[in-house]
Write a protein that holds these residues in place. Structure first.
Motif, PDB file in Angstrom:
ATOM      1  N   ASN A  90       0.868  -1.177   0.000  1.00 37.96           N
ATOM      2  CA  ASN A  90       0.000   0.000   0.000  1.00 37.96           C
ATOM      3  C   ASN A  90       0.901   1.222   0.000  1.00 37.96           C
ATOM      4  O   ASN A  90       1.862   1.290   0.767  1.00 37.96           O
ATOM      5  N   SER A  91       0.584   2.200  -0.853  1.00 38.08           N
ATOM      6  CA  SER A  91       1.367   3.427  -0.940  1.00 38.08           C
ATOM      7  C   SER A  91       0.496   4.609  -0.536  1.00 38.08           C
ATOM      8  O   SER A  91      -0.709   4.613  -0.776  1.00 38.08           O
ATOM      9  N   GLN A  92       1.115   5.592   0.088  1.00 39.24           N
ATOM     10  CA  GLN A  92       0.363   6.780   0.475  1.00 39.24           C
ATOM     11  C   GLN A  92      -0.173   7.496  -0.761  1.00 39.24           C
ATOM     12  O   GLN A  92       0.523   7.587  -1.773  1.00 39.24           O
ATOM     13  N   PRO A  93      -1.395   8.052  -0.679  1.00 42.41           N
ATOM     14  CA  PRO A  93      -1.924   8.827  -1.809  1.00 42.41           C
ATOM     15  C   PRO A  93      -1.196  10.164  -1.932  1.00 42.41           C
ATOM     16  O   PRO A  93      -0.646  10.681  -0.965  1.00 42.41           O
ATOM     17  N   ALA A  94      -1.207  10.719  -3.137  1.00 38.64           N
ATOM     18  CA  ALA A  94      -0.485  11.965  -3.404  1.00 38.64           C
ATOM     19  C   ALA A  94      -1.053  13.167  -2.665  1.00 38.64           C
ATOM     20  O   ALA A  94      -0.314  14.049  -2.255  1.00 38.64           O
TER      21      ALA A  94
END
Length: 140
Positions: A90-94
Motif C-alpha cells: 500500500n502506498s500513500q496517496p499523493a
C-alpha cells in the motif's frame, strides 16, 4: 533528508521514497535499522505485527540547473516530498483529496515540505521564524 514513517494496522514499512521536485521523480531512501528485537517479524509478514515507526534517511543530489542557480547567488525553492510503502505494498496517496473525510480519520497523504536554499546564508546565521500555522480545517 531524514524522517520517520508509519503504516496502519501494524503492516510495517518496506520502502520510503523521497523527491526534491514536488513528487515528479523519486529516490528510494535508506531504511535505518531498529534496535535488535528477536520477536519482531519482517514487514512482509502481514498486518498486525509491526507497530513501530520506521526511521529513514537519504542524501539527495541537487540537479545541475539548481547547482548553477546557487553558484550564481540565486535562492532556490524546493518541495521535498516523502511517501511510504508498507508490507502489503500500500502506498500513500499523493494528496488529501483521495482520503479526506469529515472526521479527519486516516488522512495520510504524502508529506510535503517547502525548502529555500539560500547561498548567502552562513552556518552561524540564526534560523528564520517558522511559517504561521494554516487555518483550521484547511488541510494544507
Amino acid at each position: 533528508v531524514k524522517g520517520i514513517a508509519y503504516s496502519g494496522a501494524g503492516r510495517g514499512i518496506t520502502r520510503v521514497e523521497l523527491s526534491i521536485d514536488g513528487g515528479r521523480t523519486f529516490t528510494a531512501a535508506e531504511l535505518l535499522p531498529a534496535p535488535v528485537q528477536s520477536d519482531v517479524p519482517a514487514p512482509e509478514a502481514g498486518m498486525g505485527r509491526n507497530w513501530a515507526w520506521q526511521r529513514f534517511e537519504q542524501k539527495l543530489a541537487l540537479p545541475e540547473d539548481i547547482k548553477a542557480k546557487l553558484a550564481a547567488g540565486e535562492k532556490v525553492n524546493l518541495e521535498v516530498v516523502s511517501k511510504a510503502i508498507d508490507g502489503d505494498f500500500n502506498s500513500q496517496p499523493a494528496d488529501v483529496a483521495h482520503v479526506w473525510n469529515v472526521l479527519g480519520i486516516c488522512v495520510n497523504h504524502w508529506c510535503r515540505v517547502n525548502v529555500t536554499l539560500d547561498p548567502e546564508l552562513k552556518p552561524q546565521d540564526p534560523l528564520p521564524p517558522p511559517p504561521p500555522a494554516p487555518p483550521a480545517g484547511s488541510c494544507k
